[in-house]
Design an enzyme around this catalytic site. Sequence first.
Site, PDB file in Angstrom:
ATOM      1  N   ARG A  44      -5.674   7.080   5.549  1.00  0.00           N
ATOM      2  CA  ARG A  44      -4.642   6.301   6.041  1.00  0.00           C
ATOM      3  C   ARG A  44      -3.975   6.986   7.145  1.00  0.00           C
ATOM      4  NH1 ARG A  44      -6.173   2.593   3.267  1.00  0.00           N
ATOM      5  NH2 ARG A  44      -5.055   1.233   2.103  1.00  0.00           N
ATOM      6  N   GLY A  88     -11.519  12.089  -5.446  1.00  0.00           N
ATOM      7  CA  GLY A  88     -11.541  10.795  -6.411  1.00  0.00           C
ATOM      8  C   GLY A  88     -12.945  10.305  -6.128  1.00  0.00           C
ATOM      9  N   ARG A  93      -5.351  17.307  -6.294  1.00  0.00           N
ATOM     10  CA  ARG A  93      -3.852  17.763  -7.045  1.00  0.00           C
ATOM     11  C   ARG A  93      -4.541  18.837  -8.162  1.00  0.00           C
ATOM     12  NH1 ARG A  93      -0.962  12.260  -7.241  1.00  0.00           N
ATOM     13  NH2 ARG A  93      -3.067  11.703  -7.784  1.00  0.00           N
ATOM     14  N   GLU A 124      -0.827   1.529  12.579  1.00  0.00           N
ATOM     15  CA  GLU A 124      -1.669   0.438  12.792  1.00  0.00           C
ATOM     16  C   GLU A 124      -1.144  -0.849  12.665  1.00  0.00           C
ATOM     17  OE1 GLU A 124      -5.169   1.991  10.229  1.00  0.00           O
ATOM     18  OE2 GLU A 124      -4.982   0.105   9.268  1.00  0.00           O
ATOM     19  N   HIS A 159     -10.387   0.361  11.186  1.00  0.00           N
ATOM     20  CA  HIS A 159      -9.950   0.289   9.906  1.00  0.00           C
ATOM     21  C   HIS A 159     -11.158  -0.439   9.249  1.00  0.00           C
ATOM     22  CE1 HIS A 159      -6.737   0.439   6.425  1.00  0.00           C
ATOM     23  NE2 HIS A 159      -7.990   0.601   6.109  1.00  0.00           N
TER      24      HIS A 159
HETATM   25  C1  GLV Z   1      -8.852  -0.037   2.505  1.00  0.00           C
HETATM   26  O1  GLV Z   1      -8.267   0.831   3.207  1.00  0.00           O
HETATM   27  C2  GLV Z   1      -8.664   0.210   1.075  1.00  0.00           C
HETATM   28  O2  GLV Z   1      -7.876   0.851   0.871  1.00  0.00           O
HETATM   29  O3  GLV Z   1      -9.087  -0.607   0.393  1.00  0.00           O
END
Ligand code: GLV
Length: 336
Positions: free
Chosen positions: A252, A169, A191, A281, A299
């Site tokens: 993620r 993306g 995809r 997390e 993160h």
């Molecule tokens: C951070 O992890 C976001 O999805 O913006």
Amino acid sequence: MRLKEFSKIPTGPIKMKKVVITREVFSETIELLSTHFDIVANQQDLIFKRDELFDLISDAEGIQTATSDRVDDEFLDAAPLVKVIANTAVGYNNVDLEACSRRGVIVTNTPGVLDATVADYAIGLMISACRRIGEGERYVRSGQWKGMRFKQLLGVDVYGGTLGLLGFGRIGQEIAKRANGFGMRVLYHARSPVDPATEASLNASYVSKDKLLQSSDVVMLILPYSKETHHMIGENQLSQMKKHSVLVNIARGGIVDDKALINALKNQTLFAAGLDVYEGEPKLNPEFLELENVVLSPHIGSGSVSTRRAMAMTAANNLVSVLSHNQAPLNPVNRS
Ligand code: GLV
């Protein structure tokens, strides 16, 4: 006559819609929202227990959430007036979209404003993992370094390697641009392939997931987490990766089976990993802490001052658009 009309005008304070911001944001976001709503902010960044948060949201029409908030049926039951959940992130796997849509609750996210920042960070994690930057820093800080040695902490080159992007993306494409600057060959799997002009401009080739795993020196994950992508990278996929290759996850936790990754890192079938996200997390598998060949970060992929400011304002503007201007959300992610 005129007097009568005037007497119809309600006196006393006008009741404003209530908006709750669940975690700390920047002052300009509070200022913006305060001009439109009665707000409850959390500038001390307290981690509320579920029932404490539920008390706060019981009469809220808008909630600016963070990725740490689990927005599910129980949460929505506690907020019967809520019309908009403005998640302060591009990812929204913390929000049960189906539950929101069923109740007519609009969900929004913050796309676009963080692409370059996350892409920069992804490159940083890749280089750290390949060139052992974290390990070197720990070594120097521990006082063990006795001088430069020719074969000390040797890494693998980023330059000239093959980068495999799982997910392509906006952020994936920003990463591809940067990888071109490192003379990397860029493969991607998503995809569906992007249009040929975009592929050509990014010098990127679409391949199957298996081919990507087998051919890349660095595999990078930048795709949404969902039931379909849960443990998409497990023992089988890790065993397909090249010996001495590197895995970077800035998407993620949960996309990677952390146990399988720990085994691959322990056995050194992978050279290293760079992780910004973890399954469950902020808890993480303690075995990661024992390993030198993994770079661990908390993160912070989108964590630059200007980007986090922009994310908070994007979320707030979605609340203003719907609740104050009665307009469509700017960044909807569900059909409510
Ligand atoms: C951070 O992890 C976001 O999805 O913006």
